[in-house]
Design a protein around this motif. Structure first.
Motif, mmCIF file in Angstrom:
data_model
loop_
_atom_site.group_PDB
_atom_site.id
_atom_site.type_symbol
_atom_site.label_atom_id
_atom_site.label_comp_id
_atom_site.label_asym_id
_atom_site.label_seq_id
_atom_site.Cartn_x
_atom_site.Cartn_y
_atom_site.Cartn_z
ATOM 1 N N GLN A 1 3.221 7.397 -4.402
ATOM 2 C CA GLN A 1 3.089 7.870 -5.783
ATOM 3 C C GLN A 1 1.944 8.864 -5.914
ATOM 4 N N LEU A 2 0.816 8.584 -5.271
ATOM 5 C CA LEU A 2 -0.306 9.515 -5.310
ATOM 6 C C LEU A 2 0.065 10.853 -4.678
ATOM 7 N N LEU B 1 -2.718 11.647 4.702
ATOM 8 C CA LEU B 1 -3.323 10.988 5.858
ATOM 9 C C LEU B 1 -3.285 9.471 5.687
ATOM 10 N N ALA B 2 -3.709 8.981 4.526
ATOM 11 C CA ALA B 2 -3.712 7.539 4.284
ATOM 12 C C ALA B 2 -2.291 6.974 4.313
ATOM 13 N N LEU B 3 -1.332 7.724 3.762
ATOM 14 C CA LEU B 3 0.067 7.280 3.787
ATOM 15 C C LEU B 3 0.587 7.214 5.219
ATOM 16 N N GLY B 4 0.294 8.237 6.015
ATOM 17 C CA GLY B 4 0.736 8.236 7.403
ATOM 18 C C GLY B 4 0.164 7.073 8.195
ATOM 19 N N ALA C 1 0.819 -1.220 0.000
ATOM 20 C CA ALA C 1 0.000 0.000 0.000
ATOM 21 C C ALA C 1 0.847 1.262 0.000
ATOM 22 N N ILE C 2 1.962 1.266 0.734
ATOM 23 C CA ILE C 2 2.751 2.480 0.903
ATOM 24 C C ILE C 2 3.279 3.028 -0.421
#
Length: 375
Positions: free
Chosen positions: A76-77, A89-92, A70-71
């Motif tokens: 990339q996004l 937020l999702a990456l964190g 996922a990371i």
């Protein structure tokens, strides 16, 4: 999970949503993550540049515990859309679940700079800061995946006393169970030898997240046929997350001995910054037939390589102590060093050593070694 509904709404507004993405969203709502992943992977083959598909797929992978997959998608996004707080937020969150606590804090701080009033960012930051507060006598709230995580630790401790007192020994088996946005619980079996006698007992506790700022931690302990340990104790801790890395907590504890009782209130202030954690606790006790001792505890921890840490502990003031079955109050001065080093993703070595002066009664030095396994 509490973030899913919010993040699915974000996918709606990220751009035009096809029927397959709508289907995947329905599958996520039904907690059918495997089906949602298959749907999104199929859609991605025909629309590899669709950000809404990639974002939802990354979230599904993180919820399945596959944070390593996922990371990169979320990184990339974030590179493609640098000002998107939702991607950060999702990456964190994924970094936090992967055990990359320091990286997660840096990512979430960048998200908070873009969207300072975003409650989900504040909540994720609170979890990351709680993940940094991993002292050995408190439950660790960090998560390395969205699934429940279990940890077992076996530890041995030896205390050397002067003034003619026999040395002490202790053996413990500790269990911890944590899950992202879920209840954490823990327990222990213990054996301890003092004054030529062995005491055996159990401990159990839990951590309940009440909302994005408050948590409640009850804990109890019971000894089967105690000679020097208490018959039982009960502790209740309430913690509040504050701004700029501060935490405040209050705890009430009652300890019942065969011939005495101790009631204690503890007030704690903590601060987290960069890779550091500092803490101070004021303890005020009421010891039946032995006065009202006031004690001070301070700690400083440095975190490195994820959740590995080394820390300093200082104690001064007064506290209750026991000799045989007799409880008394005396001055105390103590200094200790402790830490936990994760030498493999699922294996850690815990260590502790220190020096303790119990008034004019005795001086005690100790060494503790533990081995922890996560699964």
């Amino acid at each position: 999970m509490i973030y899913r509904s919010t993040l699915l709404l974000l996918v709606i507004f990220a751009g035009p949503v096809g029927a397959d993405v709508q289907q995947a969203r329905t599958q996520v709502d039904a907690d059918n993550l495997a089906a949602a992943r298959a749907t999104l992977e199929q859609q991605l083959r025909s629309q590899p540049d669709d950000q809404s598909v990639r974002f939802l797929l990354a979230r599904v992978l993180a919820w399945q515990g596959e944070t390593a997959a996922a990371i990169p998608l979320l990184e990339q996004l974030s590179r493609e859309t640098p000002g998107n707080a939702d991607y950060l937020l999702a990456l964190g969150q994924a970094q936090l679940w992967d055990g990359q606590v320091h990286a997660a804090i840096a990512t979430l701080e960048a998200a908070a700079f873009i969207a300072p009033d975003y409650p989900d960012i504040d909540n994720a930051m609170r979890q990351a800061r709680m993940a940094l507060s991993a002292p050995s006598n408190r439950i660790t709230l960090s998560q390395r995946s969205a699934r429940r995580r279990h940890e077992l630790e076996v530890s041995l401790r030896q205390d050397w006393l002067d003034s003619g007192f026999d040395n002490w020994r202790r053996q413990r088996l500790d269990y911890f169970s944590t899950q992202a946005e879920g209840i954490a619980w823990y327990g222990a079996l213990l054996r301890e030898q003092r004054f030529g006698e062995w005491d055996e007992g159990v401990e159990a506790g839990a951590v309940f997240t009440l909302d994005q700022n408050w948590s409640l931690q009850p804990e109890i302990g019971y000894q089967f046929s105690p000679f020097f340990l208490p018959d039982w104790y009960a502790d209740l801790r309430l913690q509040r997350s504050l701004a700029k890395g501060f935490l405040a907590a209050a705890s009430l504890r009652r300890t019942e001995y065969a011939t005495s009782r101790v009631e204690r209130i503890g007030l704690t202030a903590e601060r987290y910054w960069d890779a550091w954690r500092g803490s101070y606790t004021l303890n005020v006790s009421d010891v039946s037939n032995a006065g009202t001792p006031v004690g001070h505890n301070a700690s400083l921890d440095y975190y490195y390589a994820g959740l590995s840490y080394a820390g300093l502990r200082l104690t001064t003031g007064e506290e209750e102590a026991i000799e045989g079955s007799q409880l008394f109050t005396s001055s105390v001065r103590a200094m200790g060093l402790q830490g936990r080093h994760w030498f493999e993703p699922d294996w850690a070595l815990s260590w502790e050593l220190g020096h303790h002066e119990q008034g004019d009664y005795y001086t005690r030095r100790w060494l503790q070694i533990g081995l922890r396994h996560a699964f």
